[in-house]
Design a protein around this motif. Structure first.
Motif, PDB file in Angstrom:
ATOM      1  N   THR A 449       2.581  37.241  37.241  1.00 43.74           N
ATOM      2  CA  THR A 449       3.534  36.169  36.943  1.00 43.74           C
ATOM      3  C   THR A 449       3.758  35.292  38.171  1.00 43.74           C
ATOM      4  O   THR A 449       3.971  34.091  38.050  1.00 43.74           O
ATOM      5  CB  THR A 449       4.874  36.726  36.436  1.00 43.74           C
ATOM      6  N   ALA A 450       3.686  35.887  39.368  1.00 46.08           N
ATOM      7  CA  ALA A 450       3.808  35.091  40.587  1.00 46.08           C
ATOM      8  C   ALA A 450       2.644  34.105  40.696  1.00 46.08           C
ATOM      9  O   ALA A 450       2.813  32.946  41.098  1.00 46.08           O
ATOM     10  CB  ALA A 450       3.846  36.004  41.809  1.00 46.08           C
ATOM     11  N   ARG A 451       1.445  34.554  40.326  1.00 47.63           N
ATOM     12  CA  ARG A 451       0.278  33.666  40.368  1.00 47.63           C
ATOM     13  C   ARG A 451       0.383  32.557  39.324  1.00 47.63           C
ATOM     14  O   ARG A 451       0.045  31.402  39.584  1.00 47.63           O
ATOM     15  CB  ARG A 451      -0.996  34.492  40.146  1.00 47.63           C
ATOM     16  N   LEU A 452       0.860  32.916  38.125  1.00 44.31           N
ATOM     17  CA  LEU A 452       1.052  31.899  37.090  1.00 44.31           C
ATOM     18  C   LEU A 452       2.114  30.889  37.513  1.00 44.31           C
ATOM     19  O   LEU A 452       2.017  29.701  37.198  1.00 44.31           O
ATOM     20  CB  LEU A 452       1.453  32.576  35.773  1.00 44.31           C
ATOM     21  N   HIS A 453       3.124  31.377  38.230  1.00 37.00           N
ATOM     22  CA  HIS A 453       4.154  30.478  38.750  1.00 37.00           C
ATOM     23  C   HIS A 453       3.518  29.481  39.725  1.00 37.00           C
ATOM     24  O   HIS A 453       3.805  28.278  39.690  1.00 37.00           O
ATOM     25  CB  HIS A 453       5.232  31.306  39.444  1.00 37.00           C
ATOM     26  N   THR A 454       2.642  29.961  40.571  1.00 36.94           N
ATOM     27  CA  THR A 454       1.935  29.078  41.502  1.00 36.94           C
ATOM     28  C   THR A 454       1.059  28.084  40.737  1.00 36.94           C
ATOM     29  O   THR A 454       0.940  26.916  41.119  1.00 36.94           O
ATOM     30  CB  THR A 454       1.071  29.915  42.464  1.00 36.94           C
ATOM     31  N   ALA A 455       0.479  28.546  39.630  1.00 37.13           N
ATOM     32  CA  ALA A 455      -0.357  27.655  38.812  1.00 37.13           C
ATOM     33  C   ALA A 455       0.455  26.499  38.242  1.00 37.13           C
ATOM     34  O   ALA A 455      -0.062  25.384  38.099  1.00 37.13           O
ATOM     35  CB  ALA A 455      -1.019  28.444  37.684  1.00 37.13           C
ATOM     36  N   THR A 456       1.738  26.731  37.912  1.00 42.99           N
ATOM     37  CA  THR A 456       2.561  25.623  37.397  1.00 42.99           C
ATOM     38  C   THR A 456       2.762  24.552  38.468  1.00 42.99           C
ATOM     39  O   THR A 456       2.807  23.364  38.153  1.00 42.99           O
ATOM     40  CB  THR A 456       3.943  26.109  36.899  1.00 42.99           C
ATOM     41  N   HIS A 457       2.857  24.974  39.735  1.00 43.05           N
ATOM     42  CA  HIS A 457       2.992  24.001  40.824  1.00 43.05           C
ATOM     43  C   HIS A 457       1.711  23.174  40.958  1.00 43.05           C
ATOM     44  O   HIS A 457       1.770  21.950  41.137  1.00 43.05           O
ATOM     45  CB  HIS A 457       3.289  24.720  42.136  1.00 43.05           C
ATOM     46  N   LEU A 458       0.570  23.851  40.886  1.00 49.19           N
ATOM     47  CA  LEU A 458      -0.702  23.134  40.969  1.00 49.19           C
ATOM     48  C   LEU A 458      -0.864  22.184  39.780  1.00 49.19           C
ATOM     49  O   LEU A 458      -1.336  21.047  39.923  1.00 49.19           O
ATOM     50  CB  LEU A 458      -1.867  24.128  41.012  1.00 49.19           C
ATOM     51  N   LEU A 459      -0.465  22.645  38.588  1.00 54.28           N
ATOM     52  CA  LEU A 459      -0.558  21.819  37.394  1.00 54.28           C
ATOM     53  C   LEU A 459       0.340  20.594  37.511  1.00 54.28           C
ATOM     54  O   LEU A 459      -0.080  19.468  37.189  1.00 54.28           O
ATOM     55  CB  LEU A 459      -0.169  22.648  36.160  1.00 54.28           C
ATOM     56  N   ASN A 460       1.552  20.791  37.974  1.00 54.39           N
ATOM     57  CA  ASN A 460       2.483  19.679  38.150  1.00 54.39           C
ATOM     58  C   ASN A 460       1.910  18.649  39.125  1.00 54.39           C
ATOM     59  O   ASN A 460       1.934  17.439  38.875  1.00 54.39           O
ATOM     60  CB  ASN A 460       3.827  20.210  38.658  1.00 54.39           C
ATOM     61  N   GLY A 461       1.385  19.137  40.233  1.00 57.22           N
ATOM     62  CA  GLY A 461       0.788  18.235  41.222  1.00 57.22           C
ATOM     63  C   GLY A 461      -0.396  17.471  40.668  1.00 57.22           C
ATOM     64  O   GLY A 461      -0.549  16.259  40.912  1.00 57.22           O
TER      65      GLY A 461
END
Length: 590
Positions: A449-461
């Motif tokens: 879930t921590a990695r998926l959380h990081t993926a949301t930041h990359l997606l937003n960017g």
């Protein structure tokens, strides 16, 4: 005492005892799919209760906006609310039971001057897995509470968590105010619903970790999480009989009385209370920085249910014009100094109320006639069929709870199972969003879930890079299997644009970029180019997570240490979430 005086007194009391004040978080919990709304002060603090370091330290206090829909059918009585303010204080691995109980007792008896004899408390009775909370009971006795003021209950009453299948949990001690009325029976106690005892504060002691095999082990970091409802304690302190007599509701109740004064029919006291409670909750949800709009799913469904319930109650009284905006303005003016986002988002709030009224008013009268005809013809069984209940939902936009309420007023019932079956067939998806029942969530604090959380930041960017800086996050939802990301955008994202976004995220993953966390003030975060919902009202320190070249956001965490941990990113679907809001569902391989 005014509400503002109580807020200030509470926060200052704990600041004087080493706590740092933090700002109220959004009503929409960050990345937590287990609930639709922030239901308690602990929600924004989940990562820190699970071991993340909070930038403001290990003693915290705040006044948190909350929404709970479990008791929506109780709204209109003396105490139950959907929106409320939670006064809270936390210890993240610092003090524990004795000091927590002592501070709560001191605030209630020395600062609010509540007589000791009017208090009652509950403690965990123990079971075969975890022993009784003797420490809490002993502490209460040392402070002067008599044995007859202390009640022992099991897990249903005096146990918290874990938020998932495993994780932190522990006993709690709940504090009640004795209203002074006689006991309803020999077993009358705080767990009784007769009204003698009203809960005012809850101190949760996160003492154990539930393991996957069902056993409990002692936590290395023991936390305290407390919450006290501002509305209830304000009612009690000022000697009122119900929350609607307090300054929090008098202005909007007065305005409502003015609006219904000239109507052809009188409005019941209960209906007045429901309207005033719901317009307050609706105004705060619409006024949240994440700008949720009415819809047929999740938070938008609850919002729509509130609004349409109010419209029907006005129609019952013979009022056919939109009064919601006038009532909402009263709430905005009353609260905007404490919660500036209401003033900042006033245009959006009033616009959405008008849109929903216009949308629903077109079909409401016809729908009410049809519903009344259906209910008159249910026959001896006294149950409206699921097919007809779904017809009212699908044709006239009646939430199922709306129909159930109408049936109840006539002493009838609705075949809810039949409705659900019909709904499933039509939508081919569950109503879990509306019920707020999801599995998993960021609360498990797992690496995935921590990695998926990081993926949301990359997606937003990536979205901001490809589609433009007007993109703004409207919410995210993470389970252990996938992420879901909502963002403001006025049209469907093309396949080519989605491919570009996906490629940019995978480029960041392939480059194995370190994820950098820095602590700074909100002003410094702004100046550094970070994005996010800034709550710098108290000059607090925030965490900023930077993925150089791709993303920089204010966030509580947790995150992957390096983008390479995500392995690969894939977009599953892009669709509309609500008007002006798009939704992306995606997965990672890491």
């Amino acid at each position: 005492m005014t509400a503002n005086e109580l807020r200030t007194m509470y926060v200052n009391f704990f600041k004087e005892r080493g706590h740092r004040e933090i700002a109220s978080a959004s009503l929409l919990p960050e990345n937590d799919p287990t609930v639709l709304f922030t239901t308690a002060g602990m929600h924004p603090l989940v990562p820190y209760l699970l071991g993340e370091k909070h930038p403001s330290g290990n003693r915290l206090t705040d006044v948190q906006k909350c929404v709970r829909t479990d008791d929506i059918d109780e709204v209109g009585d003396d105490t139950h609310l959907t929106f409320f303010e939670m006064l809270g204080n936390w210890s993240l691995g610092d003090y524990f039971k004795e000091e927590s109980i002592s501070m709560s007792f001191e605030f209630l008896t020395k600062h609010l001057n509540i007589p000791v004899e009017r208090l009652a408390v509950t403690v965990f009775a123990g079971d075969e897995m975890v022993p009784a909370d003797v420490e809490a009971e002993t502490k209460w006795k040392s402070l002067g509470l008599k044995s007859e003021q202390i009640f022992r209950y099991g897990r249903e009453e005096n146990w918290w968590g874990p938020p998932g299948q495993t994780g932190p949990c522990g006993p709690d001690t709940e504090i009640f105010y004795d209203m002074g009325q006689p006991k309803c029976g020999t077993d009358c106690g705080p767990a009784c619903t007769c009204g003698k005892y009203v809960e005012i504060w809850n101190n949760v002691f996160m003492q154990f970790k539930k393991e996957s095999d069902g056993t409990f082990t002692e936590l290395k970091q023991k936390n305290v999480d407390t919450g006290m409802g501002l509305e209830r304690i304000l009612t009690i302190f000022n000697g009122k009989t119900n929350v609607y007599e307090t300054e929090l509701f008098v202005p909007v109740m007065t305005k409502l009385e003015e609006l219904v004064g000239s109507s052809e029919m009188s409005m019941s006291e209960t209906d007045k209370r429901i309207i005033c409670e719901h317009i307050r909750a609706t105004t705060f949800i619409l006024g949240d920085p994440k700008k949720i709009a009415p819809s047929n799913t999740e938070q938008g469904y609850i919002l729509r249910r509130f609004i349409r319930r109010m419209i029907r109650l006005f129609k019952k009284t013979g009022i056919h014009e939109n009064c919601l905006c006038e009532l909402s303005k009263v709430i905005i003016d009353q609260y905007k100094e404490v919660y500036p986002e209401l003033g900042e988002n006033e245009e959006f709030i009033l616009e959405q109320l008008q849109k929903e009224y216009t949308l629903f008013a077109k079909t409401l009268d016809d729908g009410l006639k049809k519903a009344n005809r259906y209910l008159q013809n249910v026959g001896k069984c006294g149950v409206l069929s699921g097919d007809l209940a779904f017809k009212l939902y699908d044709t006239y936009g009646f939430p199922i709870e709306f129909t159930m309420e109408m049936a109840q007023e006539k002493g009838l019932q609705v075949d809810l199972d039949g409705f659900q079956k019909k709904f499933e067939e039509h939508r081919n998806k569950s109503r879990q969003g509306a019920a707020g029942k999801f599995a998993g969530g960021l609360a498990d604090n797992s690496e995935r879930t921590a990695r998926l959380h990081t993926a949301t930041h990359l997606l937003n960017g990536a979205l901001r890079s490809i589609l433009g800086d007007e993109i703004a996050q409207r919410g995210s939802n993470i389970t252990s299997e996938r992420l879901r990301f909502d963002f403001s955008f006025g049209r469907k994202v093309t396949k080519e644009e989605l491919s570009q976004v996906e490629a940019m995220v995978n480029e960041a993953i392939a480059n194995k970029v370190d994820v950098i966390m820095e602590e700074m003030t909100p002003e410094q975060a702004y100046e550094s180019g970070a994005i996010g919902v800034f709550t710098g009202k108290y000059g607090e320190i925030v965490k900023v997570y930077t993925i150089p070249g791709y993303s920089k956001e204010i966030c509580g965490g947790p995150h992957a240490a390096n983008t390479g941990e995500l392995v690969a990113f894939r977009i599953l679907k892009e669709e509309a979430s609500s008007a002006g809001v798009r939704r992306i569902k995606a997965v990672i391989e890491g």
